[in-house]
Motif scaffolding. Structure first.
Motif, PDB file in Angstrom:
ATOM      1  N   ASP A  40      -9.963  -5.492  -2.663  1.00 10.76           N
ATOM      2  CA  ASP A  40      -8.722  -6.231  -2.860  1.00 10.76           C
ATOM      3  C   ASP A  40      -8.790  -6.921  -4.227  1.00 10.76           C
ATOM      4  O   ASP A  40      -9.703  -7.703  -4.479  1.00 10.76           O
ATOM      5  CB  ASP A  40      -8.556  -7.265  -1.736  1.00 10.76           C
TER       6      ASP A  40
ATOM      7  N   GLY B 111      -5.580  -0.753  -8.924  1.00  7.87           N
ATOM      8  CA  GLY B 111      -4.454  -0.335  -8.096  1.00  7.87           C
ATOM      9  C   GLY B 111      -4.045   1.085  -8.421  1.00  7.87           C
ATOM     10  O   GLY B 111      -2.869   1.402  -8.569  1.00  7.87           O
ATOM     11  N   ALA B 112      -5.041   1.962  -8.521  1.00  9.12           N
ATOM     12  CA  ALA B 112      -4.831   3.332  -9.007  1.00  9.12           C
ATOM     13  C   ALA B 112      -4.018   4.190  -8.045  1.00  9.12           C
ATOM     14  O   ALA B 112      -3.415   5.182  -8.455  1.00  9.12           O
ATOM     15  CB  ALA B 112      -6.181   4.002  -9.267  1.00  9.12           C
ATOM     16  N   GLY B 113      -4.000   3.833  -6.767  1.00  9.24           N
ATOM     17  CA  GLY B 113      -3.285   4.665  -5.802  1.00  9.24           C
ATOM     18  C   GLY B 113      -3.822   6.080  -5.820  1.00  9.24           C
ATOM     19  O   GLY B 113      -5.035   6.319  -5.825  1.00  9.24           O
TER      20      GLY B 113
ATOM     21  N   ALA C 201       5.210   6.335  -5.839  1.00  7.57           N
ATOM     22  CA  ALA C 201       4.837   6.730  -7.200  1.00  7.57           C
ATOM     23  C   ALA C 201       4.449   8.203  -7.227  1.00  7.57           C
ATOM     24  O   ALA C 201       4.885   8.964  -8.099  1.00  7.57           O
ATOM     25  CB  ALA C 201       3.701   5.843  -7.718  1.00  7.57           C
TER      26      ALA C 201
ATOM     27  N   THR D 169       3.555   1.772  -1.465  1.00  9.79           N
ATOM     28  CA  THR D 169       4.196   2.059  -2.749  1.00  9.79           C
ATOM     29  C   THR D 169       3.486   3.156  -3.523  1.00  9.79           C
ATOM     30  O   THR D 169       4.076   3.771  -4.400  1.00  9.79           O
ATOM     31  CB  THR D 169       4.280   0.799  -3.652  1.00  9.79           C
ATOM     32  N   CYS D 170       2.209   3.404  -3.206  1.00 11.13           N
ATOM     33  CA  CYS D 170       1.525   4.463  -3.949  1.00 11.13           C
ATOM     34  C   CYS D 170       2.109   5.834  -3.603  1.00 11.13           C
ATOM     35  O   CYS D 170       2.096   6.741  -4.432  1.00 11.13           O
ATOM     36  CB  CYS D 170       0.006   4.414  -3.753  1.00 11.13           C
TER      37      CYS D 170
ATOM     38  N   VAL E 133       1.317  -2.821 -10.438  1.00 13.12           N
ATOM     39  CA  VAL E 133       0.339  -3.415  -9.516  1.00 13.12           C
ATOM     40  C   VAL E 133       0.386  -4.946  -9.559  1.00 13.12           C
ATOM     41  O   VAL E 133       0.498  -5.600  -8.514  1.00 13.12           O
ATOM     42  CB  VAL E 133      -1.087  -2.930  -9.872  1.00 13.12           C
TER      43      VAL E 133
ATOM     44  N   LYS F  39       6.423  11.196  -9.105  1.00 13.38           N
ATOM     45  CA  LYS F  39       5.724  11.932 -10.164  1.00 13.38           C
ATOM     46  C   LYS F  39       5.684  13.424  -9.831  1.00 13.38           C
ATOM     47  O   LYS F  39       5.876  14.275 -10.691  1.00 13.38           O
ATOM     48  CB  LYS F  39       4.311  11.372 -10.368  1.00 13.38           C
TER      49      LYS F  39
ATOM     50  N   ARG G  41       0.832  -1.218   0.000  1.00 12.47           N
ATOM     51  CA  ARG G  41       0.000   0.000   0.000  1.00 12.47           C
ATOM     52  C   ARG G  41       0.859   1.258   0.000  1.00 12.47           C
ATOM     53  O   ARG G  41       0.524   2.256  -0.634  1.00 12.47           O
ATOM     54  CB  ARG G  41      -0.921   0.003   1.231  1.00 12.47           C
TER      55      ARG G  41
ATOM     56  N   ASP H 158      -3.342   8.249  -8.231  1.00 16.93           N
ATOM     57  CA  ASP H 158      -3.238   8.678  -9.626  1.00 16.93           C
ATOM     58  C   ASP H 158      -4.211   9.822  -9.958  1.00 16.93           C
ATOM     59  O   ASP H 158      -5.326   9.877  -9.450  1.00 16.93           O
ATOM     60  CB  ASP H 158      -3.537   7.473 -10.517  1.00 16.93           C
TER      61      ASP H 158
ATOM     62  N   TYR I 261       2.844  -7.213  -7.560  1.00 19.49           N
ATOM     63  CA  TYR I 261       2.680  -7.459  -6.116  1.00 19.49           C
ATOM     64  C   TYR I 261       1.759  -8.643  -5.823  1.00 19.49           C
ATOM     65  O   TYR I 261       1.516  -8.973  -4.664  1.00 19.49           O
ATOM     66  CB  TYR I 261       2.166  -6.200  -5.408  1.00 19.49           C
ATOM     67  N   MET I 262       1.207  -9.257  -6.893  1.00 10.66           N
ATOM     68  CA  MET I 262       0.322 -10.405  -6.690  1.00 10.66           C
ATOM     69  C   MET I 262       1.029 -11.651  -7.226  1.00 10.66           C
ATOM     70  O   MET I 262       1.908 -11.540  -8.083  1.00 10.66           O
ATOM     71  CB  MET I 262      -0.992 -10.202  -7.436  1.00 10.66           C
TER      72      MET I 262
ATOM     73  N   ASP J  22      -8.584   0.344  -5.424  1.00  8.93           N
ATOM     74  CA  ASP J  22      -7.375   0.132  -4.614  1.00  8.93           C
ATOM     75  C   ASP J  22      -7.823  -0.391  -3.255  1.00  8.93           C
ATOM     76  O   ASP J  22      -9.028  -0.491  -2.984  1.00  8.93           O
ATOM     77  CB  ASP J  22      -6.555   1.429  -4.473  1.00  8.93           C
ATOM     78  N   PHE J  23      -6.881  -0.748  -2.400  1.00 10.38           N
ATOM     79  CA  PHE J  23      -7.212  -1.192  -1.047  1.00 10.38           C
ATOM     80  C   PHE J  23      -8.057  -0.116  -0.348  1.00 10.38           C
ATOM     81  O   PHE J  23      -7.812   1.085  -0.538  1.00 10.38           O
ATOM     82  CB  PHE J  23      -5.930  -1.401  -0.237  1.00 10.38           C
TER      83      PHE J  23
HETATM   84  N1  SAM Z   1      -0.999   2.791 -10.245  1.00  7.55           N
HETATM   85  C1  SAM Z   1      -0.564   3.870  -9.362  1.00  7.55           C
HETATM   86  C2  SAM Z   1       0.532   4.671 -10.021  1.00  7.55           C
HETATM   87  O1  SAM Z   1       1.178   4.140 -10.912  1.00  7.55           O
HETATM   88  O2  SAM Z   1       0.737   5.836  -9.651  1.00  7.55           O
HETATM   89  C3  SAM Z   1      -0.074   3.317  -8.023  1.00  7.55           C
HETATM   90  C4  SAM Z   1       1.075   2.366  -8.113  1.00  7.55           C
HETATM   91  S1  SAM Z   1       1.604   1.706  -6.552  1.00  7.55           S
HETATM   92  C5  SAM Z   1       3.241   1.207  -6.995  1.00  7.55           C
HETATM   93  C6  SAM Z   1       0.735   0.148  -6.420  1.00  7.55           C
HETATM   94  C7  SAM Z   1      -0.706   0.306  -5.993  1.00  7.55           C
HETATM   95  O3  SAM Z   1      -1.395  -0.942  -6.155  1.00  7.55           O
HETATM   96  C8  SAM Z   1      -0.853   0.707  -4.539  1.00  7.55           C
HETATM   97  O4  SAM Z   1      -1.716   1.815  -4.428  1.00  7.55           O
HETATM   98  C9  SAM Z   1      -1.441  -0.547  -3.896  1.00  7.55           C
HETATM   99  O5  SAM Z   1      -2.255  -0.266  -2.780  1.00  7.55           O
HETATM  100  C10 SAM Z   1      -2.219  -1.153  -5.056  1.00  7.55           C
HETATM  101  N2  SAM Z   1      -2.440  -2.596  -4.890  1.00  7.55           N
HETATM  102  C11 SAM Z   1      -1.491  -3.565  -4.899  1.00  7.55           C
HETATM  103  N3  SAM Z   1      -2.059  -4.774  -4.657  1.00  7.55           N
HETATM  104  C12 SAM Z   1      -3.392  -4.556  -4.532  1.00  7.55           C
HETATM  105  C13 SAM Z   1      -4.503  -5.404  -4.271  1.00  7.55           C
HETATM  106  N4  SAM Z   1      -4.352  -6.717  -4.081  1.00  7.55           N
HETATM  107  N5  SAM Z   1      -5.740  -4.852  -4.191  1.00  7.55           N
HETATM  108  C14 SAM Z   1      -5.908  -3.510  -4.367  1.00  7.55           C
HETATM  109  N6  SAM Z   1      -4.885  -2.661  -4.613  1.00  7.55           N
HETATM  110  C15 SAM Z   1      -3.641  -3.168  -4.692  1.00  7.55           C
END
Ligand code: SAM
Length: 318
Positions: A155, A82-84, A17, A13-14, A184, A21, A11, A86, A187-188, A106-107
């Motif tokens: 999730d 996983g928009a964070g 980014a 990591t957003c 995104v 940016k 989480r 953005d 991380y899975m 996102d979470f």
């Molecule tokens: N996409 C955005 C950007 O490029 O600016 C954020 C990138 S950030 C590196 C990764 C994002 O993916 C985080 O906001 C994280 O919470 C989300 N994320 C990762 N695994 C997730 C999951 N299983 N469910 C929901 N969100 C997830």
């Protein structure tokens, strides 16, 4: 538990980014008047190769996104997975490129933070209110729903919950849909990301998936990238799918997508509009060209399409 610790690191990591940016935009690499409202400060200096890497990432992803929206004449949906934090919704609004509906997932804790920022900052909330037709706009701690913008806490590893929530907010499976994941899927686990990509292919008959993430991770430079993330408790559970451009494409071709393409970011950097690349290369002196090349060779954009409506989505490229 370990899962909680690593999810928390993911989480966080957003913020990386967003900070990177924001720093790059403060140097003039591209314009984003909204990102300042999501990053606490400009933060410490980032190396020129990092800024150029973010430039390539943002321009590369925007190129495909905008091409899809134009191809469908905005009669489409976008789902940013996983928009964070953005800011694409606001950019599209300013450029008259808003799709029928722009979804973000996102979470729940990340979504709650984003919504809090939107609620408390008029430059963020005004464009949402302006593009909404009625007085009733759903805005609570964990979701936002307006005519053109919807933010959902979920999730991405729990597909049935994701599907249910998107449908609750009027996702339309009949509309051409662009799905975006930027840093995104890595991380899975490979099976979790395959399930997600498979769900997308099953749900939409006319769609494009754009995925930006690491690639070529088995060499020495890739190992160092992995170790740097592990030092911060961040596990790249999906790194197996990031071995090569072919493994990136395979994930889509095995799960119901008709067509897939992938390029590393060094290649994309060399095909972006070169007058703008020349402009950003004058912003900061870069001593070590090899370092930029190595970095860009370890990220990629993979895009996949299926096109029952014969819109010509397979032609969208660089
Ligand atoms: N996409 C955005 C950007 O490029 O600016 C954020 C990138 S950030 C590196 C990764 C994002 O993916 C985080 O906001 C994280 O919470 C989300 N994320 C990762 N695994 C997730 C999951 N299983 N469910 C929901 N969100 C997830």
């Amino acid at each position: 538990t370990d899962t909680d610790t690593s999810d928390e690191a993911v989480r966080a990591t957003c913020d990386d980014a967003t900070t990177c940016k924001r720093f790059a935009t403060s140097k003039g690499y591209w314009k984003d008047p909204y990102i300042q409202h999501f990053a606490r400060s400009v933060g410490e200096r980032k190396a020129p190769e990092i800024n150029r890497g973010y430039y390539a990432r943002v321009q590369g992803v925007n190129h495909l996104l905008d091409a899809f929206i134009r191809k469908t004449e905005r009669d489409c949906q976008v789902i940013n997975l996983g928009a964070g934090l953005d800011t694409t919704f606001w950019r599209l609004k300013d450029e008259n490129l808003l799709p029928r509906k722009f979804f973000e997932v996102d979470f729940p804790t990340v979504v709650a933070r984003k919504i809090h920022n939107i609620k408390t900052k008029p430059p963020l909330s005004k464009p949402i209110i302006e593009t909404h037709s009625t007085d009733s706009l759903l805005l609570d701690a964990h979701s936002l729903d307006s005519d053109h913008y919807c933010i959902i806490g979920a999730d991405l590893r729990d597909i049935s919950n994701l599907d249910e929530k998107l449908k609750k907010f009027q996702l339309n499976p009949e509309l051409p849909t662009l799905l975006l994941s930027e840093c995104v899927l890595v991380y899975m686990t490979p099976s979790q990301s395959s399930n997600l990509v498979h769900w997308a292919a099953d749900t939409f008959h006319t769609a494009m998936f754009v995925n930006y993430e690491q690639v070529n991770m088995s060499d020495r430079f890739g190992q160092v990238m992995i170790e740097n993330l592990q030092r911060r408790q961040c596990t790249l559970a999906g790194v197996e799918a990031c071995q090569s451009l072919d493994s990136q494409k395979e994930r889509f071709l095995k799960t119901g997508w008709a067509h897939a393409d992938a390029l590393d970011m060094m290649t994309i950097y060399s095909v972006l509009p070169q007058d703008d690349v020349a402009r950003i290369e004058r912003l900061e002196f870069l001593d070590e060209k090899e370092l930029l090349q190595q970095l860009l060779q370890h990220y990629s954009i993979c895009w996949a399409t299926k096109d029952k409506l014969n819109l010509g989505l397979a032609q969208l490229a660089f």
